[in-house]
Design a protein around this motif. Structure first.
Motif, short mmCIF file in Angstrom:
data_model
loop_
_atom_site.label_atom_id
_atom_site.label_comp_id
_atom_site.label_asym_id
_atom_site.label_seq_id
_atom_site.Cartn_x
_atom_site.Cartn_y
_atom_site.Cartn_z
N ASP A 1 0.87 -1.11 0.05
CA ASP A 1 -0.14 0.06 -0.01
C ASP A 1 0.67 1.30 -0.11
N LYS B 1 -3.65 6.47 4.75
CA LYS B 1 -3.91 5.75 3.60
C LYS B 1 -4.16 6.43 2.46
N SER B 2 -3.18 6.35 1.21
CA SER B 2 -3.33 7.12 0.08
C SER B 2 -3.85 5.95 -0.84
N TYR B 3 -5.00 6.69 -1.61
CA TYR B 3 -5.77 5.90 -2.82
C TYR B 3 -5.69 6.62 -4.20
N GLU B 4 -4.39 7.22 -4.15
CA GLU B 4 -4.30 8.04 -5.60
C GLU B 4 -4.17 7.16 -6.64
N ALA C 1 -5.45 4.32 -7.38
CA ALA C 1 -6.71 3.75 -7.58
C ALA C 1 -7.82 4.82 -7.96
N ARG C 2 -7.68 6.08 -7.43
CA ARG C 2 -8.42 7.07 -8.13
C ARG C 2 -8.05 7.64 -9.51
N GLU D 1 -13.82 9.17 2.76
CA GLU D 1 -12.95 8.30 3.54
C GLU D 1 -13.28 8.41 5.03
N ASP E 1 -10.96 -1.82 -8.16
CA ASP E 1 -10.71 -0.71 -6.84
C ASP E 1 -11.64 -1.29 -5.98
N GLN F 1 -12.53 13.96 -1.13
CA GLN F 1 -12.08 12.63 -0.76
C GLN F 1 -12.18 12.47 0.68
N ASP G 1 -10.57 -1.62 -2.89
CA ASP G 1 -10.02 -0.81 -1.66
C ASP G 1 -10.47 0.80 -1.78
N LEU G 2 -10.92 1.21 -2.62
CA LEU G 2 -10.95 2.54 -2.85
C LEU G 2 -12.48 2.78 -2.16
#
Length: 543
Positions: free
Chosen positions: A371, A406-409, A411-412, A470, A507, A466, A509-510
């Motif tokens: 991750d 946590k970063s979801y960049e 997936a985005r 989240e 995605d 965002q 986890d997004l």
């Protein structure tokens, strides 16, 4: 023989005929009734609709289309709707003396400013006889502007109180969140106009009490302090009357979510020696500060903060992306936080020098090997904080990296590449007064400055959206509406992916907003286009 007689008796049914009497007035044969009069004669003698008002007036605001429900309530009612029929019937006088059986509208020209309602009523007449009649009520629709529309149409310079809300931080996320709270709780109902300026928004009111009510609302949702001043506008010496304009200066605590703070000793000691390096995890009516080593959470209200103010060492714009190589839970948990030890590497160094860091983090329940996470790189940061220098001089070890979220960049980015959009949108206030966002003829250095301001606002809005995805607790305080264009857009994307055999990556986890948390887009709400929900709106807040 007896059986035959019984059969004849069983089949024989005598027929009873009702006797008739003569009407005492016209002499026509009628069925007996308590008044011994026919229906026509009863109607000629008694009129049960006489006490009912035949004409009435209703107040209608042509700006918003609402009707006045005396004394001060304005209701929304569509033409020939049940709500409008109920409102019209309640406006009638004398209807309590009869029994209402049926009611309905009679069609009239929309521009005639007339409403016609046909009523069927029953009433008790002579000697207890029940008579039923129908009548038509005519309503005259009178135009009258409601107070809300009058405030919008009024001169914005005519105000008696102003609330100047400020927060000295380099982003606008707090004001985006505050805007949604104002809309949800209708805190701007008495506001004449709003104007966005640098580091804040000005709210104008017609009276001091309205401004005080708004300031009280701000104190319940964000930690603030305020002071008020007044300026003499006019003075009548003969009557000893004074006319003042009041100004309320409201300052929001300059601490935001994800800020890294080094607490002063006089602040840390009363809280059980918390920190001193803490992370702000939430801002409500108080600051929620998390000790990254013990997972202890302390709430600091506005009064406690302003007695000993402090500023963050690093803000959310200094976050650096890290890749998690390994993570091991250490055991202690507190709510959604779990203490863990992680091995991370900067994403910019991944594959080049591979310099790794071993850090303790509160994200043990969220992070897994592979991750990405956003955090502060203290090993290379240029920190100028007197409190931090005192702690370092006393021998306190300073961590190299502090992981924040946590970063979801990635997936985005994949989602944006496929053309996917959010299924929800936000209600926005149309605000005026942002000169640098609507330049007439930009040129030279000013043009680049305005462009940078617009891009910065875009990033702040996107980050706020965002955060709503989240953080379920934050999302519960905001009203999210269904986007009517979402289904059609997703169908086009699905068809395109089916033709190109693209979009197979999941995605899972997004974080997304569950559809059952969304509100229906009701008629009459001024919602921005889907551009707003995607963070692309450049419009200011409210007017």
């Amino acid at each position: 023989m007896a059986a035959g007689i019984q059969g004849i008796q069983a089949t024989f049914l005598p027929q009873h005929t009702q006797g008739q009497v003569l009407c005492c007035l016209c002499g026509m044969g009628i069925a007996p009734n308590p008044s011994n009069m026919c229906v026509n004669c009863i109607r000629s003698q008694v009129d049960i609709t006489e006490p009912i008002q035949k004409k009435a007036a209703v107040m209608w605001c042509k700006e918003c289309g609402r009707y006045l429900n005396p004394p001060r309530q304005w209701i929304v009612a569509q033409p020939e709707s049940k709500e409008l029929l109920t409102h019209c019937i309640k406006r009638l006088k004398g209807l309590s003396k009869v029994k209402l059986v049926d009611a309905g509208f009679i069609w009239t020209e929309p521009h005639s400013r007339r409403l016609k309602v046909k009523l069927t009523v029953q009433g008790e007449v002579l000697n207890g006889a029940i008579l039923q009649e129908s009548l038509v009520i005519e309503y005259i629709v009178e135009t009258h502007m409601c107070p809300d529309c009058a405030r919008v149409a009024a001169n914005p310079n005519v105000w008696n109180a102003c609330a100047q809300v400020r927060q000295h931080v380099p982003h606008k996320r707090t004001f985006f969140y505050l805007e949604q709270l104002i809309l949800k709780f209708n805190a701007d109902a008495q506001c004449l106009s709003m104007k966005e300026i640098h580091e804040g928004v000005d709210f104008y009111f017609s009276s001091k009490s309205h401004a005080l009510k708004f300031v009280d609302f701000l104190q319940t949702v964000v930690p603030v302090r305020f002071r008020h001043d007044k300026q003499l506008v006019s003075h009548n010496e003969h009557q000893s009357t004074y006319n003042y304009k009041y100004t309320f200066s409201v300052e929001i605590v300059p601490i935001c979510k994800d800020d890294l703070i080094c607490l002063p000793q006089r602040v840390s000691a009363p809280m059980g020696s918390l920190g001193p390096i803490v992370l702000c995890t939430r801002v409500t009516g108080a600051l929620h500060l998390l000790d990254l080593t013990t997972l202890r959470v302390a709430q600091v209200d506005a009064n406690s903060y302003w007695r000993a103010p402090y500023t963050p060492m690093l803000g959310s714009r200094q976050l650096v992306e890290f890749v998690v190589l390994d993570i091991e839970l250490l055991g202690p948990t507190h709510g959604k936080h779990a203490l863990a030890e992680a091995q991370v590497v900067r994403a910019s160094d991944f594959g080049s020098n591979d310099r790794t860091f071993f850090v303790k983090t509160h994200l043990g329940q969220l992070l897994h090997p592979g991750d990405t996470a956003l955090g502060y790189d203290l090993s290379t940061a240029n920190l100028v904080d007197p409190e931090l220098e005192r702690c370092v001089d006393k021998g306190m070890p300073l961590p190299d990296v502090v992981l924040v979220r946590k970063s979801y960049e990635e997936a985005r980015r994949r989602q944006k590449k496929r053309g996917a959009k959010r299924a929800w949108k936000l209600k926005r206030i149309n605000q005026a007064g942002v000169e640098d966002e609507t330049p007439s003829e930009p040129s030279g250095p000013g043009k680049q400055r305005r462009r940078d301001d617009g891009g910065q606002r875009h990033d702040d809005m996107e980050r706020f959206l965002q955060e709503l995805e989240e953080d379920p607790e934050m999302r519960a305080k905001v009203a999210l509406y269904k986007d009517g264009k979402y289904a059609a857009a997703m169908e086009q994307i699905a068809n395109r992916n089916a033709m190109t055999e693209d979009g197979n990556e999941d995605d899972e986890d997004l974080p997304e907003v569950p559809l059952d948390e969304l509100l229906d887009d009701m008629a009459g709400l001024q919602l921005e286009d889907s551009e707003t929900a995607d963070g692309m709106s450049e419009a200011p807040m409210a007017e």
